[in-house]
Design a protein around this motif. Structure first.
Motif, short mmCIF file in Angstrom:
data_model
loop_
_atom_site.label_atom_id
_atom_site.label_comp_id
_atom_site.label_asym_id
_atom_site.label_seq_id
_atom_site.Cartn_x
_atom_site.Cartn_y
_atom_site.Cartn_z
N LEU A 76 0.80 -1.23 0.00
CA LEU A 76 0.00 0.00 0.00
C LEU A 76 0.83 1.27 0.00
CD1 LEU A 76 -3.22 -0.45 2.14
CD2 LEU A 76 -2.93 -0.26 -0.32
N ASP A 77 2.07 1.21 0.49
CA ASP A 77 2.87 2.44 0.41
C ASP A 77 3.21 2.75 -1.05
OD1 ASP A 77 4.43 0.12 0.52
OD2 ASP A 77 6.18 1.18 1.31
N LEU A 78 3.47 1.71 -1.84
CA LEU A 78 3.75 1.95 -3.26
C LEU A 78 2.50 2.44 -3.98
CD1 LEU A 78 6.14 -0.90 -4.47
CD2 LEU A 78 6.66 1.39 -3.63
N THR A 79 1.35 1.87 -3.63
CA THR A 79 0.09 2.31 -4.25
C THR A 79 -0.17 3.78 -3.94
OG1 THR A 79 -0.79 0.08 -4.12
CG2 THR A 79 -2.40 1.87 -4.32
N ALA A 80 0.10 4.18 -2.70
CA ALA A 80 -0.09 5.59 -2.32
C ALA A 80 0.84 6.49 -3.13
CB ALA A 80 0.20 5.77 -0.83
N ARG A 81 2.07 6.05 -3.29
CA ARG A 81 3.03 6.86 -4.05
C ARG A 81 2.62 6.94 -5.51
NH1 ARG A 81 8.92 4.93 -2.63
NH2 ARG A 81 9.42 6.88 -3.70
N LYS A 82 2.13 5.82 -6.06
CA LYS A 82 1.68 5.84 -7.46
C LYS A 82 0.48 6.78 -7.61
CE LYS A 82 0.34 3.04 -11.41
NZ LYS A 82 0.32 1.70 -12.03
N LEU A 83 -0.42 6.75 -6.64
CA LEU A 83 -1.60 7.62 -6.67
C LEU A 83 -1.17 9.08 -6.82
CD1 LEU A 83 -4.71 7.99 -6.23
CD2 LEU A 83 -4.19 8.12 -3.78
N LEU A 84 -0.18 9.49 -6.03
CA LEU A 84 0.30 10.87 -6.16
C LEU A 84 1.05 11.06 -7.48
CD1 LEU A 84 1.37 11.78 -2.52
CD2 LEU A 84 -0.52 12.72 -3.86
N ARG A 85 1.83 10.07 -7.85
CA ARG A 85 2.65 10.22 -9.06
C ARG A 85 1.82 10.35 -10.34
NH1 ARG A 85 8.43 7.29 -8.77
NH2 ARG A 85 9.07 8.10 -6.75
N VAL A 86 0.72 9.59 -10.44
CA VAL A 86 -0.09 9.69 -11.67
C VAL A 86 -0.72 11.08 -11.78
CG1 VAL A 86 -0.52 7.21 -11.81
CG2 VAL A 86 -2.22 8.67 -10.71
N ASN A 87 -1.01 11.68 -10.63
CA ASN A 87 -1.52 13.06 -10.64
C ASN A 87 -0.39 14.05 -10.92
OD1 ASN A 87 -4.52 13.45 -9.74
ND2 ASN A 87 -3.79 11.69 -8.58
#
Ligand code: ADP
Ligand code: MG
Length: 343
Positions: A76-87
């Motif tokens: 989930l930490d990677l998912t959170a980072r991806k969430l910000l990164r795609v934005n």
């Protein structure tokens, strides 16, 4: 505000149950405001943002659904980072400087406190890398899959956001970084590319799980690009978006696609090289930037991009007409947005 339950006059820890909504706001999310005054410590119904004279607020939103945009067993930490990164990738393509964000999380009940903390930790890591504050959001439960959404805000000098609509006939089309790693990365993460070897699989899966938003290109794009879009749906589809918004067509040369060593290894195993290049250009999830520039600005744009450590590769040109046409060594081939076929 809700505090911890008072038992016998002392605050009692309650490890036996998951954090409720108010605990999550206080413990997980309030620290992520980094003290931004606009967030009002997440104690109010809304944030309040004063305008900045001479600047435009640029706003983008992307949502991610478990099983659709990330894999169920992704940490989930990677998912959170991806969430910000795609934005962040959207703001990079607009030449805007990221500043703050709003977060909506719909948790399935199965996610325990440790997982929720891990998610918040990923947000924190990514925020620190970009000087970004959490300004508000909403936290709900869902009987469905984990659903995440970020509204990201950034600033750009008034009138200078790089739009999709600014391309002109004769402009050069360029793309940042490499194309195809996102789609290959998804296959690698699913265990479908093991034949490429452990190093290539690890590299590609990592590119899928944690794309690199091209924020370093922001000022080069602002200064020298006529139009830009981030590549989330696939290079051909996103190039097509520039064409549509600009009322023009684009011609791309697939043999000029910049690709990684891992993608080259994958290509060398494919029987139809043209089809394989077309696949790389339609996969999506690359989070590169596709942009256009007048021939007179090409050298300045490429120099600024190289200076920023994110080289651009020329892959085609803008022309009259509509849609994207793909060529292979000068010969036009028919490639749809989601597939391809020889002309
Ligand atoms: P409402 O009463 O409108 O449901 P909430 O009680 O959900 O408001 O939210 C209270 C405050 O907490 C608001 O400032 C809101 O922006 C913030 N907040 C709630 N969830 C989140 C979250 N996931 N991330 C950031 N801020 C949040
Ligand atoms: Mg409220």
């Amino acid at each position: 505000m809700f505090g911890p339950p008072i038992v016998g006059g002392r605050a009692k820890a309650r490890p036996e149950r998951a954090l409720d909504e108010f605990d999550q706001i206080a413990q997980l999310f309030r620290p992520l405001t980094f003290g931004a005054p606009e967030a009002l410590d997440l104690m109010d119904d809304a944030a309040v943002i004063a305008g900045r004279p001479g600047f435009d607020l640029v706003i983008t939103k992307d949502a991610m659904v478990q099983g659709v945009h990330f894999l169920s067993d992704d940490p989930l930490d990677l998912t959170a980072r991806k969430l910000l990164r795609v934005n962040l990738s959207d703001l990079a393509a607009k030449g805007a400087a990221p500043w703050g964000y709003f977060l909506a999380v719909a948790w399935p009940p199965a996610y325990d406190e440790a997982q929720r903390r891990r998610f918040a930790d990923g947000l924190r890591q990514e925020q620190l890398a970009h000087v970004l504050s959490l300004l508000g959001g909403d936290t709900v439960s869902t009987p469905g899959p984990l659903t995440l959404s970020v509204t990201l805000l950034g600033w750009v000098e008034a009138g200078r956001m790089v739009k999709r609509s600014g391309a002109r006939a004769g402009d050069v089309v360029l793309v940042s970084g490499v194309i195809g790693d996102g789609g290959l990365g998804l296959q690698a993460a699913r265990g479908e590319l093991d034949a490429l070897g452990a190093d290539a699989v690890a590299y590609l899966a990592d590119r899928y799980r944690l794309p690199t938003p091209r924020l370093a290109l922001s000022s080069a794009l602002r200064d020298h690009a006529s139009a830009a879009a981030d590549v989330s749906d696939g290079l051909l589809a996103d190039a097509c978006h520039i064409g549509e918004a600009s009322g023009l067509g684009l011609s791309l040369d697939l043999e000029r696609l910049p690709i990684s060593k891992a993608a080259a290894a994958w290509l060398s195993c494919q029987t139809d090289s043209v089809a394989a290049h077309a696949a790389l250009a339609t996969f999506g999830d690359d989070y590169e930037v596709v942009c256009t520039t007048a021939p007179a600005s090409l050298e300045a744009l490429c120099a600024a991009a190289a200076e920023a450590g994110t080289p651009l590769t020329a892959i085609g040109e803008v022309r009259a007409g509509q849609g994207v046409s793909a060529r292979w060594r000068g010969v036009e081939i028919a490639v749809g947005r989601t597939g391809w076929r020889h002309a």
